[in-house]
Design an enzyme around this catalytic site. Structure first.
Site, PDB file in Angstrom:
ATOM      1  N   ARG A 159       0.833  -1.192   0.000  1.00  0.00           N
ATOM      2  CA  ARG A 159       0.000   0.000   0.000  1.00  0.00           C
ATOM      3  C   ARG A 159       0.873   1.250   0.000  1.00  0.00           C
ATOM      4  O   ARG A 159       2.064   1.195   0.336  1.00  0.00           O
ATOM      5  CB  ARG A 159      -0.911   0.015   1.229  1.00  0.00           C
ATOM      6  CG  ARG A 159      -1.866  -1.170   1.326  1.00  0.00           C
ATOM      7  CD  ARG A 159      -2.690  -1.079   2.596  1.00  0.00           C
ATOM      8  NE  ARG A 159      -3.647  -2.174   2.705  1.00  0.00           N
ATOM      9  CZ  ARG A 159      -3.390  -3.327   3.317  1.00  0.00           C
ATOM     10  NH1 ARG A 159      -2.196  -3.533   3.867  1.00  0.00           N
ATOM     11  NH2 ARG A 159      -4.304  -4.275   3.374  1.00  0.00           N
ATOM     12  N   LYS A 184      -1.746  -2.738   7.399  1.00  0.00           N
ATOM     13  CA  LYS A 184      -3.016  -2.305   7.964  1.00  0.00           C
ATOM     14  C   LYS A 184      -3.356  -3.156   9.176  1.00  0.00           C
ATOM     15  O   LYS A 184      -3.127  -4.364   9.188  1.00  0.00           O
ATOM     16  CB  LYS A 184      -4.103  -2.449   6.894  1.00  0.00           C
ATOM     17  CG  LYS A 184      -5.313  -1.588   7.103  1.00  0.00           C
ATOM     18  CD  LYS A 184      -6.203  -1.675   5.879  1.00  0.00           C
ATOM     19  CE  LYS A 184      -7.407  -0.771   6.008  1.00  0.00           C
ATOM     20  NZ  LYS A 184      -8.268  -0.852   4.800  1.00  0.00           N
ATOM     21  N   HIS A 257      -2.485   2.977  -6.031  1.00  0.00           N
ATOM     22  CA  HIS A 257      -3.153   1.728  -5.647  1.00  0.00           C
ATOM     23  C   HIS A 257      -3.336   0.803  -6.843  1.00  0.00           C
ATOM     24  O   HIS A 257      -3.488  -0.412  -6.675  1.00  0.00           O
ATOM     25  CB  HIS A 257      -4.515   2.039  -5.018  1.00  0.00           C
ATOM     26  CG  HIS A 257      -4.962   0.994  -4.034  1.00  0.00           C
ATOM     27  ND1 HIS A 257      -4.360   0.809  -2.806  1.00  0.00           N
ATOM     28  CD2 HIS A 257      -5.943   0.060  -4.104  1.00  0.00           C
ATOM     29  CE1 HIS A 257      -4.955  -0.176  -2.162  1.00  0.00           C
ATOM     30  NE2 HIS A 257      -5.916  -0.658  -2.934  1.00  0.00           N
ATOM     31  N   ARG A 260      -0.784  -1.834  -6.850  1.00  0.00           N
ATOM     32  CA  ARG A 260      -1.114  -2.955  -5.947  1.00  0.00           C
ATOM     33  C   ARG A 260      -2.064  -3.923  -6.649  1.00  0.00           C
ATOM     34  O   ARG A 260      -1.881  -5.143  -6.582  1.00  0.00           O
ATOM     35  CB  ARG A 260      -1.741  -2.384  -4.679  1.00  0.00           C
ATOM     36  CG  ARG A 260      -2.225  -3.407  -3.654  1.00  0.00           C
ATOM     37  CD  ARG A 260      -2.672  -2.677  -2.398  1.00  0.00           C
ATOM     38  NE  ARG A 260      -3.415  -3.514  -1.486  1.00  0.00           N
ATOM     39  CZ  ARG A 260      -2.862  -4.303  -0.574  1.00  0.00           C
ATOM     40  NH1 ARG A 260      -1.543  -4.386  -0.475  1.00  0.00           N
ATOM     41  NH2 ARG A 260      -3.606  -5.018   0.254  1.00  0.00           N
ATOM     42  N   HIS A 283      -4.451  -9.008   3.267  1.00  0.00           N
ATOM     43  CA  HIS A 283      -5.892  -8.866   3.450  1.00  0.00           C
ATOM     44  C   HIS A 283      -6.313  -9.520   4.757  1.00  0.00           C
ATOM     45  O   HIS A 283      -5.880 -10.627   5.076  1.00  0.00           O
ATOM     46  CB  HIS A 283      -6.657  -9.507   2.292  1.00  0.00           C
ATOM     47  CG  HIS A 283      -6.623  -8.689   1.042  1.00  0.00           C
ATOM     48  ND1 HIS A 283      -6.996  -9.185  -0.192  1.00  0.00           N
ATOM     49  CD2 HIS A 283      -6.275  -7.392   0.820  1.00  0.00           C
ATOM     50  CE1 HIS A 283      -6.869  -8.236  -1.111  1.00  0.00           C
ATOM     51  NE2 HIS A 283      -6.433  -7.152  -0.521  1.00  0.00           N
ATOM     52  N   TYR A 293     -10.537  -9.356  -6.921  1.00  0.00           N
ATOM     53  CA  TYR A 293      -9.657  -9.810  -8.001  1.00  0.00           C
ATOM     54  C   TYR A 293     -10.237 -10.942  -8.843  1.00  0.00           C
ATOM     55  O   TYR A 293      -9.950 -11.027 -10.030  1.00  0.00           O
ATOM     56  CB  TYR A 293      -8.297 -10.206  -7.426  1.00  0.00           C
ATOM     57  CG  TYR A 293      -7.631  -9.042  -6.741  1.00  0.00           C
ATOM     58  CD1 TYR A 293      -7.226  -7.928  -7.480  1.00  0.00           C
ATOM     59  CD2 TYR A 293      -7.453  -9.020  -5.370  1.00  0.00           C
ATOM     60  CE1 TYR A 293      -6.646  -6.837  -6.862  1.00  0.00           C
ATOM     61  CE2 TYR A 293      -6.871  -7.935  -4.748  1.00  0.00           C
ATOM     62  CZ  TYR A 293      -6.469  -6.846  -5.496  1.00  0.00           C
ATOM     63  OH  TYR A 293      -5.913  -5.757  -4.882  1.00  0.00           O
TER      64      TYR A 293
END
Length: 331
Positions: A159, A184, A257, A260, A283, A293
């Site tokens: 990120r 995150k 992004h 990514r 994730h 995706y």
């Protein structure tokens, strides 16, 4: 005495920082949302922020504030919902401090997030990634820095906040070369590096000549690049790649992004399963990987279509049977 001012101080210092140990990005996001709300409430009520009470921030005012964000400030639905999340977090905290305002707090907490359309993600093809990597002028130090940053972003799928937080000692170039980041939710993650990327980062670290705690990709002042700086960096090199060798980039909206997303789709095209991609990207829930995706992977859907039997419909133009033609001619 205002009930809101001490509540706000306790919310940020005791709750977010002291109890939840929220990240600086979360604290900054909540701070911005509350600042916007206080300015809006001042215009609506005529009270300065230090004079406001909790009861002044009732559900109708919060609803008007959310509409103001979209209609007057041009915020997206996602931004509107993010601001609402900050407001609801504040009011959940207030429920334990000010039970006398429970009715106002309950109505604010009942405001639902707004539903939004989920568009397919934008990602770069292999040729577009190669054109983007070739865009920086590697005869200059800034060009070499940009090239290393873009390559690392496309390979690891970090990120933007993770890229800006990287320090020189986050890169390990010995056996099992990898980059370590704090992602995150304060989850630490390591991502392996290819030989080409390892050699490139090794050369950059020698040229960078920074201390272990120095930013891996510094700006002109030596401080870490900001999110806006990386956005401008990507915009500049995408425009250069589109003008020189890859016209398909002209019609794409490419953000940091997007790099990514491109990393994830590259893994997907090479047969990597969704669980591994979720671990690679950090994730929290594998359903995020599937919903983002898998839906965007047209090759996967084409392979599924190829496994099915086509319907038994003959090809060619429709020709009515002779009996039908005879009937029509008799009319």
């Amino acid at each position: 005495m205002s009930t809101l001012a001490p509540l706000l101080q306790a919310f940020f210092t005791e709750h977010l920082i002291g109890q939840r140990d929220a990240s600086p990005h979360t604290v900054a996001s909540y701070r911005d949302a509350i600042c916007l709300l206080l300015r809006f409430a001042q215009r609506r009520t005529g009270k300065a922020p230090h004079q406001l009470d909790i009861d002044d921030l009732d559900a109708p005012l919060i609803g008007a504030f959310l509409s103001h964000l979209q209609t007057e400030r041009g915020a997206s639905v996602r931004t509107r919902n993010a601001r609402l999340t900050a407001v609801r977090s504040l009011f959940r905290f207030a429920a334990y401090r000010h039970p006398e305002s429970a009715a106002v707090i309950q109505r604010v907490l009942a405001i639902p997030p707004k539903r939004t359309n989920r568009a397919l993600i934008t990602y770069l093809t292999g040729d577009e990634m190669q054109a983007l990597l070739a865009a920086p002028d590697r005869s200059t130090r800034i060009g070499r820095r940009d090239h290393a940053l873009l390559l690392l972003a496309l390979e690891t799928g970090l990120r933007v906040s993770e890229l800006t937080a990287l320090t020189c000692d986050a890169v390990h170039l010995g056996a099992g070369a990898h980059v370590r980041c704090l992602g995150k939710g304060r989850k630490e993650r390591i991502t392996p590096l290819r030989r080409q990327t390892r050699l490139l980062l090794q050369a950059w670290l020698i040229e960078r000549a920074g201390a272990p705690d120095d930013p891996l990709f510094p700006g002109p002042s030596g401080r870490p690049l900001s999110r806006d700086a990386i956005r401008r960096l990507v915009d500049r090199h995408v425009a250069a790649a589109a003008a020189s060798s890859c016209p398909s980039l002209t019609g794409k909206t490419v953000s940091p992004h997007t790099l990514r997303h491109s990393c994830a789709m590259t893994l997907r095209r090479h047969g990597v399963d969704a669980a591994t991609i979720a671990l690679w990207l950090g994730h929290e829930d594998i359903r995020t990987t599937y919903s983002v995706y898998m839906h965007a992977d047209l090759d996967l859907k084409e392979k599924a279509l190829a496994r099915t039997a086509p319907p038994g419909t003959p090809t060619g133009r429709y020709r009515p049977p002779d009996a039908l033609l005879a009937f029509l001619e008799s009319l």
